[in-house]
Design a protein around this motif. Sequence first.
Motif, mmCIF file in Angstrom:
data_model
loop_
_atom_site.group_PDB
_atom_site.id
_atom_site.type_symbol
_atom_site.label_atom_id
_atom_site.label_comp_id
_atom_site.label_asym_id
_atom_site.label_seq_id
_atom_site.Cartn_x
_atom_site.Cartn_y
_atom_site.Cartn_z
ATOM 1 N N ARG A 191 0.721 -1.199 -0.032
ATOM 2 C CA ARG A 191 -0.195 0.063 0.094
ATOM 3 C C ARG A 191 0.971 1.347 0.073
ATOM 4 N NH1 ARG A 191 -2.428 -1.137 4.049
ATOM 5 N NH2 ARG A 191 -4.096 -2.205 3.180
ATOM 6 N N THR A 192 2.060 1.053 0.757
ATOM 7 C CA THR A 192 3.090 2.474 0.747
ATOM 8 C C THR A 192 3.472 2.645 -0.594
ATOM 9 O OG1 THR A 192 3.392 1.933 3.073
ATOM 10 C CG2 THR A 192 4.784 3.491 1.828
ATOM 11 N N LYS A 193 4.077 1.482 -1.242
ATOM 12 C CA LYS A 193 4.627 1.638 -2.283
ATOM 13 C C LYS A 193 3.826 2.349 -3.509
ATOM 14 C CE LYS A 193 8.570 0.413 -1.251
ATOM 15 N NZ LYS A 193 9.798 1.312 -1.198
ATOM 16 N N LEU A 194 2.335 1.405 -3.502
ATOM 17 C CA LEU A 194 1.411 1.910 -4.476
ATOM 18 C C LEU A 194 0.904 3.675 -4.256
ATOM 19 C CD1 LEU A 194 -0.495 0.937 -6.565
ATOM 20 C CD2 LEU A 194 -2.134 0.429 -4.979
ATOM 21 N N ASN A 195 0.725 3.901 -3.034
ATOM 22 C CA ASN A 195 0.633 5.182 -2.605
ATOM 23 C C ASN A 195 1.652 6.377 -3.178
ATOM 24 O OD1 ASN A 195 -1.772 4.801 -1.453
ATOM 25 N ND2 ASN A 195 -1.086 4.793 0.701
ATOM 26 N N ILE A 233 1.304 6.571 -6.749
ATOM 27 C CA ILE A 233 0.359 7.428 -7.247
ATOM 28 C C ILE A 233 0.503 8.740 -6.935
ATOM 29 C CG2 ILE A 233 -2.312 7.979 -6.518
ATOM 30 C CD1 ILE A 233 -2.537 4.986 -5.597
ATOM 31 N N GLN A 234 1.437 9.049 -6.052
ATOM 32 C CA GLN A 234 1.742 10.516 -5.629
ATOM 33 C C GLN A 234 2.589 10.887 -6.548
ATOM 34 O OE1 GLN A 234 3.643 10.756 -1.721
ATOM 35 N NE2 GLN A 234 3.517 13.121 -1.943
ATOM 36 N N HIS A 235 3.675 10.010 -6.978
ATOM 37 C CA HIS A 235 4.624 10.337 -8.142
ATOM 38 C C HIS A 235 3.714 10.805 -9.558
ATOM 39 C CE1 HIS A 235 8.335 10.447 -10.299
ATOM 40 N NE2 HIS A 235 7.781 9.740 -11.274
ATOM 41 N N LEU A 236 2.903 9.869 -9.919
ATOM 42 C CA LEU A 236 2.052 10.167 -11.078
ATOM 43 C C LEU A 236 1.271 11.364 -10.682
ATOM 44 C CD1 LEU A 236 0.975 6.430 -11.758
ATOM 45 C CD2 LEU A 236 2.823 7.785 -12.808
ATOM 46 N N GLU A 237 0.723 11.331 -9.770
ATOM 47 C CA GLU A 237 -0.060 12.898 -9.526
ATOM 48 C C GLU A 237 0.815 14.189 -9.653
ATOM 49 O OE1 GLU A 237 -3.383 15.275 -8.990
ATOM 50 O OE2 GLU A 237 -3.369 13.142 -9.260
#
Length: 600
Positions: A261-265, A268-272
């Motif tokens: 979940r941390t890696k996915l967030n 996601i934050q990087h893509l955002e």
Amino acid sequence: KSTENYYPQSPQPDSLLAKIEIKRDSEHFQWLHRELQQRFDYQCCESMTDFRRSEKAISLQGQVKSGRFRHEKDDRHSLHDKSRFVLGWSNQAKLDLLAAQIRALQTDAAAMATTLAQCASQRRDIEELRRQAKNLSDFNLTFEQINWSQFANQLEVARQEIRVLEQSSDVLRELQQQFQHAQTELTQVEEAFRAHYQQLGKLETKLEDDHKILAEKTAECNAVSEQVKQRCYPDLSALYEKHGAAQIRIDMLANQCSVLRTKLNEKIQHLEEKRSKREKQMLTAMKDFAFRFPNDVTELDVSEQSLSEYQQMLKTLQDEDLPRHETRFKEMLNQDTIRSMALFRSYLDKQEEQIDARVSMINRSLRELDYQQGTYIEIDSISSPDLDIREFKQRLKSCVEFSTDDNLYSEHKFEQVKALIEQMRNEPTWTQKVVDVRYWQLFNVVERYREDNSEKECYSDSGGKSGGQKEKLAYSILAAAILLQYRLVDDETGAKAKRRFNLVVIDEAFARGSKDSTRFGLELFKKLGLQLLLVTPLQKLDVIEHYVQQVHFVDQRSNRSMVLNMTIKEYRERLAQHKSQQQYKALVEEVEQNPALKRE
């Protein structure tokens, strides 16, 4: 009632008022004196006879008589208790006494608290003994039953007999050792058994928990639809292969889920952030396009909703109008950009030429003045060795030079101009340094022989010079700075177009210097055509008077300043008259002190 015209009467010697002193500078003096005289005019009596005779009296024992039959005496406190004193101009002594009493009471309270704690502990011990005695009385034992010394003696006799038997029999001793060893092993086995039993219980409990968790996770997986599985499972599998553990257990699911979940967030934050950055760049590009081509975007706004229209416009430009815009772009590059850079370089070169021209004008003025016997000085400028300035000048030169091919401004030239402009925009400190032409040159002072103009010495600073040399050099640099900084010239040739008023105020600049350096400085300012206002004490006037036309003497007496104005001619006449009077006065005093001269 008004107390403006109140005149206090002098009290009797034995009156209480005679023993009280009131500050006369107080604004309440009259009112307070009147109130005391009306309400507290008691007679201070040392004996009871005087006390009985007086209508209002007070005794040494604190008894107060007010009227014929009213007697009062307050015995609740001692008359000598200073903590109850209220009269006096300062209450510091009373405050100190009260503070000492508080400290004494605090010490007593602490001691009492300690004693109280000790008493409470003793009380608890006594209560425990009483409880034990009461419990013992409930058993209804005889004396023989509680005679512990008798049983202790019997136990000691039995222990001695056991020791005798153990010492006399080797077989018994060996059996006892084997028994102790067997007991030790039994204890260890029992402890190991209890530990394994506890471990087994923990494992069984953990196995049950893992079965429950596995059932819950299986139910959660079965609840996911096939569409979600097909859309998300491949990405989750790739994420697990990259960040997951090699071997996973049921108890590692929570931690592994947290890691994924941390890696996915983070992803996601990087893509955002990347999306937000691209969005800002897109909006900035839309603004720039709208600013440069306002007629083409009259019906479009700067927002994400207009992206499709901008893309369609880009496709149209690429498919149809690109050659025309490319030609226009090259034409703007060749005509406008190179022209702007050339004008910018020409502006900087013109400033540098102006500085050189002003230095040349100053040198012509300095050449007319003798720095020392047979020498003069001039300001010499050299190019600054600073790497930033040299690199900027070279880059600016390469930007405005034409290429050898037919295109006046190639793509390579455009990249050079772009890099230079971006650096100037992003580094304001560097830009301020390199575009300031004053930093392009370093200035030295060169002393030359007047006969052949050969160099005698070069001054880059004043280190190692005497006081007089430093003063002369400082005066020369100061005069040059005045001409250059305040532009006290009319053109670069040094010719005076018209007479100008160039005022310089000097405040005690010659107070500590020598007369030669003072004369040098004044002569230098005179040669350069500067009007001086000198503020100086009565020092070196024999040198300064040859360079001034007006004198203003300032004197201060009784906090009042007086100014005496006169011309230099009037000053010299008054000075000569003053010297004559001083000589005559000295002669008269000498004659009066020497009778022999009087007779002659």
